[in-house]
Scaffold this motif. Structure first.
Motif, PDB file in Angstrom:
ATOM      1  N   TYR A 120       0.840  -1.204   0.000  1.00 53.78           N
ATOM      2  CA  TYR A 120       0.000   0.000   0.000  1.00 53.78           C
ATOM      3  C   TYR A 120       0.871   1.250   0.000  1.00 53.78           C
ATOM      4  O   TYR A 120       1.938   1.294   0.618  1.00 53.78           O
ATOM      5  N   GLN A 143      -2.958  -2.791  -7.845  1.00 55.76           N
ATOM      6  CA  GLN A 143      -3.014  -1.552  -8.612  1.00 55.76           C
ATOM      7  C   GLN A 143      -3.781  -1.725  -9.928  1.00 55.76           C
ATOM      8  O   GLN A 143      -4.365  -0.773 -10.431  1.00 55.76           O
ATOM      9  N   GLN A 182      -0.074  -9.860 -10.611  1.00 56.62           N
ATOM     10  CA  GLN A 182      -0.430  -9.086  -9.415  1.00 56.62           C
ATOM     11  C   GLN A 182      -0.505  -9.931  -8.150  1.00 56.62           C
ATOM     12  O   GLN A 182      -0.222  -9.445  -7.052  1.00 56.62           O
TER      13      GLN A 182
END
Length: 409
Positions: free
Chosen positions: A133, A299, A341
């Protein structure tokens, strides 16, 4: 005759009960002590007998001005567990300065044994940073010293890592609980605040109960946890563990060590020795990771959308084709994006979501196995058993016995 010790600590929270366990451990090892302990919440008034207490010592969470006035008048040796509300001239927080004792301690003769709130905030921030994050929020209680300390530890760690922290806070607290606004009013404010945050975002709440409110606001804002908003609390509170949906990640303070050190310090005072370290700070143990922060910050908007769809529908019998119909990009493109991801396939994510739900139903309910299979979108109980054993190494009954045995103990 054993010394009589008054323990004025809330029994209504996991933290308070674990502190009392630490006091009890020291008393068993070094006593015996006769502990005066009664069931209480953090904002209960002081016991009527405390003003005329003629015992040998007091360990007290000075949570209200009323309790503070009473203990100010005691001649009995006293150790306090509540964060001093006085800050130094530079506006510092407990846990920051080597020479902070006289700056923070409004009554230098009283030793404090405290959570290291700066370290608690730092640990939460490091966990979210490790999960990828880069945008963050904090929900606490303005003007409450321990909440402010956690906020500062969190914010400074975030900013040192190149991130930004947005803060949502209400002013202070009263005897009925944290926050002076009715929850319905504050909920609308929190929903609006969450809505304007750029996603994905990691949010720390000052306590687990505050985090439970954040999870409620996330549902009202149609924000998915943890894909859009990861949420972490503090205290590893048992009640919240049962009530939170999804299960809440939490920083675990070392409450038992707080209690042990408080008892050790009181023992020194009762023995007539001078206690020079008037402020002791106890660092947290670890982050207990659960579903509310269990995924990496994603993202890629296509992958984030796919993850949300899977979390919502995994137990409705969906497969990879259903996910592709929802996302509407080519199978090859989404599979590759998903792998990049998350480090696993779409099918593996669906299975993982089902296994998580199976574990929850086994550990928290007495639901029969065929009904569990139905609830997670599996048509065959034998297949459910094979799938669970493959992914956990345990049979369904073994897992249920283990988890329910731990809950009873």
């Amino acid at each position: 005759m054993p010394p009589h010790i008054a323990v004025i600590i809330e029994t209504s929270t996991s933290f308070g009960r674990n502190v009392i366990s630490g006091i009890g451990r020291f008393a068993r090892e070094n006593g015996p002590w006769s502990l005066y302990l009664e069931q209480r919440s953090i904002y209960d008034p002081p016991p009527g007998w405390l003003k005329s207490w003629h015992g040998q010592g007091v360990i007290c969470n000075v949570a209200t001005e009323e309790i503070d006035r009473v203990v100010q008048g005691l001649d009995t040796p006293l150790v306090s567990l509540n964060t001093p509300k006085v800050r130094d001239s530079e506006g510092g927080f407990p846990g920051e300065s080597e020479n902070r004792n006289e700056k923070h301690n409004k009554r230098p003769r009283v030793p404090y044994v405290l959570n290291d709130d700066i370290a608690i905030g730092r640990m939460a921030a490091e966990h979210l940073l490790e999960n990828g994050y880069r945008l963050f929020g904090f929900v606490g209680h303005e003007g409450v010293a321990w909440s402010d300390g956690r906020r500062e530890g969190f914010r400074r760690t975030i900013e040192a890592g190149g991130g930004h922290c947005d803060v949502f806070q209400t002013t202070g607290h009263d005897k009925q609980g944290f926050g002076q606004k009715p929850w319905e009013t504050e909920l609308a404010d929190m929903v609006a605040w969450l809505d304007q945050l750029e996603k994905p975002v990691g949010v720390m709440a000052a306590t687990d109960f505050r985090a439970l409110q954040v999870l409620d606001a996330c549902r009202q804002a149609n924000a998915f946890v943890p894909e859009g908003i990861a949420v972490i609390g503090v205290d590893n509170e048992e009640i919240v563990r049962e009530a939170a949906i999804p299960n809440l990640s939490s920083v675990m303070p070392n409450a038992e060590l707080v209690g042990y050190h408080a008892a050790q310090t009181l023992h020194e005072l009762m023995s007539g020795r001078t206690v020079t370290n008037l402020l002791q700070y106890i660092e947290p143990v670890r982050v207990v990771v659960r579903q509310s922060t269990s995924s990496l910050a994603i993202q890629d908007p296509f992958v984030a959308d796919a993850m949300q769809f899977i979390r919502q529908n995994a137990c409705d019998g969906i497969n990879v084709t259903d996910v592709l119909k929802h996302i509407r990009i080519s199978r090859t493109a989404l599979q590759q994006r998903f792998l990049d991801q998350t480090n696993h396939t779409i099918h593996e994510e669906i299975v993982a979501a089902r296994i998580l739900r199976i574990k929850e139903l086994l550990s928290k309910t007495e639901m029969a196995i065929p009904l569990i299979a139905e609830r997670v979108g599996i048509n065959s109980s034998p297949y459910l058993s094979v799938l669970f054993k493959k992914h956990t190494g345990m049979t369904l009954s073994e897992y249920r016995r283990q988890k329910q045995s731990r809950r009873r103990t």
